[in-house]
Enzyme design. Structure first.
Site, mmCIF file in Angstrom:
data_model
loop_
_atom_site.group_PDB
_atom_site.id
_atom_site.type_symbol
_atom_site.label_atom_id
_atom_site.label_comp_id
_atom_site.label_asym_id
_atom_site.label_seq_id
_atom_site.Cartn_x
_atom_site.Cartn_y
_atom_site.Cartn_z
ATOM 1 N N CYS A 87 0.838 -1.206 0.000
ATOM 2 C CA CYS A 87 0.000 0.000 0.000
ATOM 3 C C CYS A 87 0.878 1.263 0.000
ATOM 4 O O CYS A 87 1.567 1.509 -0.977
ATOM 5 C CB CYS A 87 -1.012 -0.031 1.147
ATOM 6 N N GLU A 93 -1.956 -7.909 5.468
ATOM 7 C CA GLU A 93 -1.673 -8.271 6.863
ATOM 8 C C GLU A 93 -2.915 -8.342 7.751
ATOM 9 O O GLU A 93 -2.805 -8.661 8.921
ATOM 10 C CB GLU A 93 -0.655 -7.270 7.464
ATOM 11 N N HIS A 131 -3.340 -4.255 1.471
ATOM 12 C CA HIS A 131 -2.880 -4.715 2.785
ATOM 13 C C HIS A 131 -3.038 -6.231 2.850
ATOM 14 O O HIS A 131 -4.161 -6.719 2.853
ATOM 15 C CB HIS A 131 -3.713 -4.073 3.906
HETATM 16 N N1 GLN Z 1 -3.443 6.600 0.610
HETATM 17 C C1 GLN Z 1 -2.228 6.339 1.330
HETATM 18 C C2 GLN Z 1 -1.052 7.058 0.663
HETATM 19 O O1 GLN Z 1 -1.191 7.516 -0.431
HETATM 20 C C3 GLN Z 1 -1.921 4.854 1.381
HETATM 21 C C4 GLN Z 1 -2.975 4.172 2.215
HETATM 22 C C5 GLN Z 1 -2.526 2.916 2.874
HETATM 23 O O2 GLN Z 1 -1.343 2.622 3.004
HETATM 24 N N2 GLN Z 1 -3.491 2.184 3.347
HETATM 25 O O3 GLN Z 1 -0.022 7.171 1.240
#
Ligand code: GLN
Length: 198
Positions: A79, A181, A179
């Site tokens: 992410c 996890e 994610h």
């Molecule tokens: N939207 C977040 C970003 O751009 C990432 C979101 C997340 O890690 N769940 O940093």
């Protein structure tokens, strides 16, 4: 036994640590360049990519992680972590962000492509070399492009966005826009641990 580090500057590093521990893996928090000496592979967690990028720069982690990668060690960004791995970062609304990243992977990542927090969802996705895995998309980015040695290894077909990349690989580097996890599906971890040379 593989020792896996989890970058613990911001974001949900605790959840990654707990999954690794649950698998019987030796997990370590990584906060400083010297912490990289005692691990075989590194996970960069989800969170807020601008903050993680800035903190990495302040703590001297950018050159340190790049050196860690040059020595052949696997790194997986999930992410926000996937954003931190990318050479090019765009925001769905604001355009190119020019935010500080590690610039390790030849991928173009679009932040917040699925919308806001309330547009979060859980989905089963197919990732090459990993298989079907159930994961969570939370203000997740998408991978729009990969070039040079990078390739997109998984897609999602989203009702509003259409087909967009959710995983990429470049040598020992992995970017996952979701994610892994928090859904209780540990396939991603088993795969990543398997990349560590014994
Ligand atoms: N939207 C977040 C970003 O751009 C990432 C979101 C997340 O890690 N769940 O940093």
């Amino acid at each position: 036994m593989a020792r896996i580090g989890v970058l613990a500057l911001q974001g949900d590093y605790l959840e990654h640590y707990q999954v690794l521990k649950g698998l019987g893996i030796e997990a370590r928090y990584v906060k400083t360049p010297s912490d990289l000496r005692n691990i075989d592979a590194l996970i960069i967690p989800g969170g807020e990519s601008t903050t993680i990028g800035k903190l990495m720069a302040i703590k001297g982690m950018v050159d340190a992680v790049r050196e860690f990668v040059r020595s052949g060690s696997p790194v997986m960004g999930t992410c926000a972590g996937a954003i931190v791995m990318a050479k090019k970062v765009f925001d769905r609304v604001l355009g190119e962000t020019n935010q500080p990243t590690l610039e390790l992977m030849d991928i173009n990542v679009i932040r917040n492509i699925f919308g806001r927090q309330k547009n979060s969802f859980v989905a089963r996705v197919y990732i090459d070399e990993i298989g079907d895995v159930v994961v969570a998309f939370i203000r997740a980015p998408g991978i729009a492009e990969a070039w040079n040695g990078a390739r997109i290894t998984g897609y999602i077909e989203h009702p509003q966005i259409g087909k967009i990349g959710v995983a990429a690989k470049q040598g020992n580097l992995i970017a996952l826009t979701f994610h892994p996890e928090i859904t209780g599906d540990d396939k991603v971890y088993r795969y990543f641990i398997g990349l560590v040379k014994r």
